[in-house]
Design an enzyme around this catalytic site. Structure first.
Site, PDB file in Angstrom:
ATOM      1  N   HIS A   3       0.834  -1.209   0.000  1.00  0.00           N
ATOM      2  CA  HIS A   3       0.000   0.000   0.000  1.00  0.00           C
ATOM      3  C   HIS A   3       0.865   1.255   0.000  1.00  0.00           C
ATOM      4  O   HIS A   3       0.559   2.249  -0.678  1.00  0.00           O
ATOM      5  CB  HIS A   3      -0.912   0.025   1.230  1.00  0.00           C
ATOM      6  CG  HIS A   3      -1.872  -1.106   1.309  1.00  0.00           C
ATOM      7  ND1 HIS A   3      -1.771  -2.089   2.259  1.00  0.00           N
ATOM      8  CD2 HIS A   3      -2.962  -1.422   0.558  1.00  0.00           C
ATOM      9  CE1 HIS A   3      -2.759  -2.958   2.099  1.00  0.00           C
ATOM     10  NE2 HIS A   3      -3.493  -2.585   1.080  1.00  0.00           N
ATOM     11  N   GLN A  20     -18.071  -7.540  -1.369  1.00  0.00           N
ATOM     12  CA  GLN A  20     -17.136  -8.376  -2.119  1.00  0.00           C
ATOM     13  C   GLN A  20     -16.751  -9.644  -1.358  1.00  0.00           C
ATOM     14  O   GLN A  20     -15.909 -10.412  -1.813  1.00  0.00           O
ATOM     15  CB  GLN A  20     -15.886  -7.590  -2.511  1.00  0.00           C
ATOM     16  CG  GLN A  20     -14.985  -7.168  -1.365  1.00  0.00           C
ATOM     17  CD  GLN A  20     -13.912  -6.187  -1.821  1.00  0.00           C
ATOM     18  OE1 GLN A  20     -14.214  -5.042  -2.195  1.00  0.00           O
ATOM     19  NE2 GLN A  20     -12.667  -6.626  -1.820  1.00  0.00           N
ATOM     20  N   GLY A  35      -2.392  -2.231  -7.138  1.00  0.00           N
ATOM     21  CA  GLY A  35      -1.278  -3.167  -7.217  1.00  0.00           C
ATOM     22  C   GLY A  35      -1.606  -4.355  -8.100  1.00  0.00           C
ATOM     23  O   GLY A  35      -2.729  -4.872  -8.094  1.00  0.00           O
TER      24      GLY A  35
END
Length: 276
Positions: A33, A57, A142
């Protein structure tokens, strides 16, 4: 750094005439992060980070309740990294009516989506909401979640969202293990064994470089991953990237992606192979 938790506070904290780099996270921050923040800091006037463990999710038997959370720690790391605005909303803030959600039509039923139905609908729903609120110039993701990155790029194109998606490389431990908030669930022995995932992926990429056929590379990759003790393969796939479709003679980039289940942690990792 300004910490905000409501839509009104967020909107009052956002600049009117400066570029905004956005780093959406679910918290329990790590070096991966921080690398996203570093990239955002370098390219934008203002850096906004969100921390929100998105319930839509997670499946009914997944780890929503035990997903690691430590806001005090995250706040300190975000401040030290140079985040300007930290958005920390509640579920009620992000889903005031829960009337509509994004549905992904292509690419969500392979790789992680094959065993997690509805997962990427939840991901793109929250990303859509956050993009609407923050209205960033650039957003940083990422490549450890390479499938997610591909689907977000497709969503941005399909919905004409005025944001640049920045792909950022996977940050790894010295052993090669990909940094992940879920690594905290690994035992010491599992942490050592999990480093073999990247080793197997690296050998697979080298086999492609050497001209081996995709099916043979996949077979060898499965064999190597099967040798990792106290783990179970969820999937091993080689797909075209970023379409996530079947590999063809026209494919110029391949995603070699795996998911491995340990006792308390499901780890994903990947490498991208480029032809030529």
């Amino acid at each position: 750094m300004r910490i905000v938790s409501t839509v009104e506070e967020l909107r009052s904290a956002l600049p009117m005439d400066q570029t905004i780099g956005f780093v959406p996270t679910m918290g329990y921050l790590h070096e991966g992060h921080m690398s996203l923040v570093e990239n955002a800091r370098r390219e934008n006037d203002v850096v906004v980070m969100s921390i929100f463990v998105n319930p839509t999710q997670f499946g009914p038997n997944e780890d929503l309740d035990r997903y690691p959370r430590d806001f005090e720690r995250d706040e300190k790391l975000a401040r030290e990294a140079g985040v300007d605005v930290l958005f920390y909303p509640t579920t009620e803030t992000m889903y005031p009516l829960d009337m509509a959600r994004v549905t992904v039509r292509h690419g969500a039923d392979v790789l992680c989506g094959a065993s997690r139905p509805g997962h990427f609908d939840g991901v793109l729903t929250i990303v859509s909401k956050l993009f609407n609120l923050v209205q960033p110039t650039r957003a940083y993701f990422g490549l450890k979640d390479a499938q997610q990155v591909a689907l977000i790029e497709g969503y941005v194109r399909d919905y004409f969202v005025p944001v640049e998606i920045r792909r950022c490389p996977i940050i790894r431990e010295e052993t090669g293990l990909a940094k992940s908030s879920r690594n905290v669930y690994l035992s010491d022995i599992e942490t050592v064994e999990a480093s073999r995932i990247f080793s197997a992926l690296t050998m697979a990429r080298e086999a492609l470089d050497a001209g081996q056929q995709v099916d043979e590379v996949k077979r060898q990759l499965i064999e190597r991953l099967d040798e990792i003790p106290n783990s179970q393969i969820d999937y091993v796939e080689l797909v075209d990237y970023p379409t996530l479709g079947a590999v063809s003679s026209d494919s110029t980039e391949l995603l070699l992606a795996v998911a491995i289940q340990f006792e308390r942690a499901r780890l994903i990792d990947n490498v991208i192979w480029k032809k030529g």
